[in-house]
Structure formats: structure tokens, C-alpha cells
Design a protein around this motif. Structure first.
Motif, PDB file in Angstrom:
ATOM      1  N   PRO A  67     -53.705  18.127   3.720  1.00 32.90           N
ATOM      2  CA  PRO A  67     -53.687  16.663   3.609  1.00 32.90           C
ATOM      3  C   PRO A  67     -54.397  16.028   4.796  1.00 32.90           C
ATOM      4  CG  PRO A  67     -51.547  17.473   4.329  1.00 32.90           C
ATOM      5  CD  PRO A  67     -52.360  18.693   3.996  1.00 32.90           C
ATOM      6  N   ASN A  68     -55.051  14.925   4.551  1.00 35.20           N
ATOM      7  CA  ASN A  68     -55.661  14.202   5.660  1.00 35.20           C
ATOM      8  C   ASN A  68     -54.682  13.157   6.188  1.00 35.20           C
ATOM      9  OD1 ASN A  68     -55.684  12.326   3.631  1.00 35.20           O
ATOM     10  ND2 ASN A  68     -57.723  11.535   4.095  1.00 35.20           N
ATOM     11  N   LEU A  69     -55.010  12.558   7.273  1.00 34.29           N
ATOM     12  CA  LEU A  69     -54.177  11.505   7.870  1.00 34.29           C
ATOM     13  C   LEU A  69     -55.123  10.468   8.463  1.00 34.29           C
ATOM     14  CD1 LEU A  69     -51.306  10.573   8.545  1.00 34.29           C
ATOM     15  CD2 LEU A  69     -51.517  11.787  10.734  1.00 34.29           C
ATOM     16  N   VAL A  70     -55.015   9.244   7.958  1.00 30.99           N
ATOM     17  CA  VAL A  70     -55.938   8.190   8.359  1.00 30.99           C
ATOM     18  C   VAL A  70     -55.129   7.005   8.891  1.00 30.99           C
ATOM     19  CG1 VAL A  70     -57.775   6.627   7.630  1.00 30.99           C
ATOM     20  CG2 VAL A  70     -57.601   8.910   6.615  1.00 30.99           C
ATOM     21  N   SER A 105     -52.187   9.084   3.908  1.00 29.73           N
ATOM     22  CA  SER A 105     -52.458  10.514   3.798  1.00 29.73           C
ATOM     23  C   SER A 105     -52.609  10.864   2.329  1.00 29.73           C
ATOM     24  CB  SER A 105     -51.315  11.335   4.422  1.00 29.73           C
ATOM     25  OG  SER A 105     -51.561  12.729   4.253  1.00 29.73           O
ATOM     26  N   SER A 106     -53.543  11.802   2.048  1.00 34.61           N
ATOM     27  CA  SER A 106     -53.730  12.238   0.667  1.00 34.61           C
ATOM     28  C   SER A 106     -54.062  13.720   0.651  1.00 34.61           C
ATOM     29  CB  SER A 106     -54.853  11.435  -0.014  1.00 34.61           C
ATOM     30  OG  SER A 106     -56.089  11.668   0.628  1.00 34.61           O
ATOM     31  N   PHE A 289     -52.653  13.407  -4.675  1.00 30.25           N
ATOM     32  CA  PHE A 289     -51.406  12.739  -4.305  1.00 30.25           C
ATOM     33  C   PHE A 289     -51.628  12.056  -2.966  1.00 30.25           C
ATOM     34  CE2 PHE A 289     -47.408  12.869  -1.869  1.00 30.25           C
ATOM     35  CZ  PHE A 289     -46.643  12.036  -2.676  1.00 30.25           C
ATOM     36  N   SER A 290     -51.173  10.792  -2.876  1.00 26.61           N
ATOM     37  CA  SER A 290     -51.383  10.037  -1.641  1.00 26.61           C
ATOM     38  C   SER A 290     -50.143   9.239  -1.286  1.00 26.61           C
ATOM     39  CB  SER A 290     -52.587   9.102  -1.776  1.00 26.61           C
ATOM     40  OG  SER A 290     -52.398   8.172  -2.827  1.00 26.61           O
ATOM     41  N   TYR A 327     -44.051  -1.643   4.541  1.00 29.25           N
ATOM     42  CA  TYR A 327     -43.763  -1.148   3.198  1.00 29.25           C
ATOM     43  C   TYR A 327     -44.580   0.120   2.958  1.00 29.25           C
ATOM     44  CZ  TYR A 327     -48.214  -3.253   1.736  1.00 29.25           C
ATOM     45  OH  TYR A 327     -49.529  -3.579   1.608  1.00 29.25           O
ATOM     46  N   GLY A 328     -44.077   0.965   2.070  1.00 29.61           N
ATOM     47  CA  GLY A 328     -44.737   2.238   1.787  1.00 29.61           C
ATOM     48  C   GLY A 328     -45.210   2.325   0.350  1.00 29.61           C
TER      49      GLY A 328
END
Length: 455
Positions: A67-70, A105-106, A289-290, A327-328
Motif C-alpha cells: 500500500p502507498n501512503l500519501v 492510502s491505497s 482498496f483505499s 472524517y475518514g
């Protein structure tokens, strides 16, 4: 006065010491030359870079599974009139600063096997790069060994030409004495002087060839100062080895098992197949999935609604807003490229053509290995036969020269016969050293063609 002489002597000693240090010569043996070439040669340097690049590509392909993280943040300043009609209509004149940040993240759940195929292909590419580097090092080793042995051969030829010149010079000195006392005709002296002059020319040419070949060897080592280096002598391995080099079928099998360039060609066919699978992924859907966390806040500098001041008396601090109003979001997205303007079709077609070419290259590599080993084996057999022949020739030439030289000293033979016997002996000795060095070289060539490490 004594002090001045002492200072001058000290200066001369220092100069002499500095000159000796400047003229210090480094002696290089064969392994030294090979090591320097492997460290400095362009092919080896680029090969190491290609291996490092392939490793980076493997890491990049593996990273597609993670997964990436931005993280992001922004600031906006709004000023002007906005008309809202949802609640009876209101004209809002505002000036505000807006702040926001997000952390997302996705991860790819399914990419039509694109990521997996890319990873497998990059692993194969890394192995091919390592094989290519190894083969380049073998080529460099053989090339340097060949140049090194050429210098050794030149040195032996120079020694033979020098010894031959000494014989001519001594005979010329003897003929001068004998012609003075009338025991030899002056024509013999003139002929010997001509022969001596020719032997000097041969000796000079041999020395020049030695120096040029030494410079060529050092050039391959990327060394530009020939005067600072000397090439060490070696014991020439000119013995036949039927057990190691005498079985052509065994050599062919070893080459098929050990040649790294052949292994690289085989991997390239697998690499091409994985590329076909990679591009065929374009026909399949992809699923990802993100998740994300978002927040924003605003600070009004001016606020008027329908011309009336509506600026709050107090406003929450921006850090408080950014902390409280988070919020998520979590989402699963699927996409399927129904029509991509023939990109996938063209990519798959290209990959299939590359796969066909890879199989053609593999077949050519197999043929090249077989032909190369057979030629190297034939050259080795020829070198062994030459070695056996020249030994007989040298023994015969030495005995013939000893006999003719003895008869010439006694006056029972003419100068032409003497000079011819000397020339035949020199040629036989040169053939002997050439055959000796050539046999050692042919062993190294076979090692190279069967994929063995050339030492």
C-alpha cells in the motif's frame, strides 16, 4: 665555503632521491593485470551499473504489491460574492482563509496479474544482467590474457634475436682477424657485415613490437604510463592435457551447462513470456482498496449576508478545527477498460513478436556455443601438433648448425651454408616459442568458450 659545498651535496642527494622515486617501476603479473582490467574496464563498470539498475527495478516491481501512503495539505483564500438559492436566495460577500490536510492510502487487490508479471520479469532481468556482467568479465580476462601472452612472446623473440645478433657480431669480429692474416676471403667479411646489419634490423623491429604490445596491454588496463610499469615473466604452460581438453563432446556438454550467456538467452525467453502475460492484463478488470483521513478548517476575515455584517464575534482557532473536524473514508473501486484504442492489443502483439525473437536468439546462441567450442578444440589440437613438430625441428636445426659451424671454422664449408644454418636455427627457435605460447593461449580460449573462469 665548506657549508656551501655541504648544502650543494644535500640538494643533489635530495634530487637524486626524488628522481629515483619518480622513476619507480611497478611490476605487474598476469593476475594483477586481470584484476586491474576488471576494476577499470568500461564493460565491467557499465555491467555493474546495469546490475544495480536491474536490482532497483526489482524493488520497484515488488513495491507495487504494497500500500502507498500519501500526505497532503493546502491553503485557499476566497474573497467575493457568492449567491446561494437553496434557502430563498442569499448573497454572501466573504473573505476567508481555508486550511486542509489529508492522509490517504491505497493498495491494488487485483491488477489483472500485471504487477505479478512485472515482478517476475524484473527478477529474470536482474539474473540476465548478472550473467551478462559475468560473461563480460570472462571476455575481459581472456582479452587481457591474450595481450599479456603476446608481450611474453615478444620478449622471447627479442631474446632470440639478441642472441642471434651476438653470434653474427662475434663471427664478424673473428672474420676481421682472419681476413687480416689471410685465412679468410674478404667476401666472407662483407657478407657477414651485411648479415649483421640485417640481424640488427630484425632485433630493432622485435624490440619496437615488444614496446608497442606492452603499450597496448596497458591501454586495456587504462594505464597511460608505460615507463612506470613492467610486465612480469611467467612460466608458459605448454603441456598437452588430453584429460581436460582432449574430449570434444565433453567440452561441448560443459559449455551447454556452464555458459552464462546461454543461460541468459534461456532466461530471456522466459522474460518475454512474462511480458506477454503482463500486457494481457489489460483485458482484465482491476480492483483497488483505499482509505483516507481528511480535515479542513476556515477563518473568516469578512462576512456579509445580503449586505448585513454576519462576521462571528469569535471563531475557533484553526488548529482546533483541524483537530476536531476529521472524517475518514474507505472505498473499494473497480475499473475495466472496455476500449483502450487498441493499446493492449498492440502491446500483446509486440510482446509475442519479442518472444519469438528471443527464441531465435536462443537458437543462435546454442549454435554459436557449439561452433565456438568446436573451433577452439580444433585450434587446440593444431597447437598440440605444432608443439610436437617444432620440438623435432629445433633439435634438428641445433645439430645441423653445430655441424656446419664446426666445418666452417675448419674451412670445409662456405659462408652461405653457415649463414643459412644460422637462419634456419633462428626460425626453428622462434617457431618453438610461438608454438609454446600459442598452446597456452589455446587452453585459455577453450576455458572461455566452455564458460569456465579464465585464470
Amino acid at each position: 665555503m665548506n657549508k656551501g659545498i655541504l648544502k650543494t651535496a644535500v640538494v643533489m642527494v635530495l634530487i637524486a632521491g626524488g628522481t629515483a622515486e619518480a622513476q619507480q617501476v611497478t611490476t605487474l603479473n598476469l593476475q594483477d593485470c586481470v584484476n586491474i582490467a576488471l576494476d577499470k574496464s568500461t564493460a565491467a563498470l557499465k555491467g555493474n551499473n546495469n546490475v544495480a539498475l536491474a536490482g532497483a527495478q526489482v524493488l520497484a516491481a515488488y513495491g507495487q504489491f504494497l500500500p502507498n501512503l500519501v500526505a497532503g495539505a493546502g491553503y485557499n483564500f476566497d474573497k467575493g460574492n457568492n449567491f446561494f438559492s437553496s434557502s430563498g436566495g442569499a448573497l454572501i460577500d466573504e473573505a476567508k482563509s481555508q486550511f486542509n490536510y489529508q492522509l490517504t492510502s491505497s493498495v491494488n487487490i487485483f491488477s489483472g496479474y500485471y504487477n505479478y508479471s512485472s515482478w517476475k520479469a524484473s527478477k529474470l532481468n536482474q539474473q540476465m544482467s548478472e550473467y551478462t556482467l559475468e560473461r563480460a568479465k570472462q571476455q575481459i580476462t581472456l582479452d587481457v590474457t591474450q595481450s599479456y601472452l603476446q608481450v611474453i612472446l615478444d620478449r622471447k623473440i627479442v631474446a632470440l634475436d639478441s642472441a642471434n645478433l651476438d653470434i653474427s657480431l662475434k663471427r664478424e669480429d673473428q672474420l676481421k682477424v682472419l681476413t687480416d692474416i689471410g685465412r679468410k676471403a674478404k667476401t666472407d667479411l662483407y657478407q657477414q657485415q651485411a648479415q649483421t646489419s640485417n640481424d640488427k634490423l630484425v632485433f630493432i623491429s622485435a624490440k619496437n613490437r615488444l614496446q608497442n604490445d606492452k603499450i597496448l596491454l596497458l591501454q586495456k588496463l587504462r594505464i597511460d604510463s608505460a615507463d612506470s610499469y613492467e610486465i612480469a615473466d611467467i612460466s608458459v604452460d605448454d603441456g598437452a592435457s588430453a584429460k581436460q581438453y582432449g574430449n570434444r563432446d565433453a567440452l561441448l556438454q560443459t559449455a551447454m551447462d556452464e555458459r552464462v550467456d546461454l543461460k541468459s538467452a534461456e532466461l530471456n525467453t522466459k522474460y518475454a513470456l512474462w511480458n506477454i502475460k503482463k500486457y494481457k492484463s489489460g483485458y482484465l478488470p482491476s480492483v483497488a482498496f483505499s482509505v483516507g483521513a481528511y480535515n479542513n478548517g476556515a477563518f473568516f476575515h469578512d462576512l456579509a449576508i445580503n449586505g448585513k455584517d454576519a462576521l462571528p464575534v469569535s471563531q475557533e482557532a484553526i488548529p482546533t478545527q483541524l483537530y476536531k473536524y476529521t472524517y475518514g473514508l474507505a472505498a473499494i473501486t473497480a475499473s475495466w477498460n472496455i476500449f483502450d484504442r487498441f493499446y493492449t492489443k498492440s502491446a500483446v502483439t509486440t510482446a509475442k513478436i519479442n518472444s519469438t525473437n528471443a527464441n531465435i536468439d536462443l537458437k543462435d546462441a546454442q549454435i554459436g556455443v557449439t561452433v565456438g567450442v568446436k573451433q577452439a578444440y580444433n585450434d587446440y589440437v593444431n597447437a598440440v601438433q605444432k608443439m610436437e613438430t617444432v620440438d623435432v625441428g629445433v633439435n634438428a636445426a641445433e645439430k645441423a648448425y653445430e655441424a656446419i659451424n664446426g666445418r666452417y671454422k675448419e674451412g670445409a664449408s662456405d659462408f652461405i651454408t653457415e649463414a643459412n644454418a644460422q637462419l634456419v636455427l633462428l626460425q626453428a627457435q622462434q617457431n618453438r616459442v610461438q608454438a609454446s605460447v600459442n598452446l597456452m593461449l589455446q587452453k585459455k580460449v577453450i576455458d572461455y568458450y566452455v564458460g569456465a573462469v579464465v585464470k
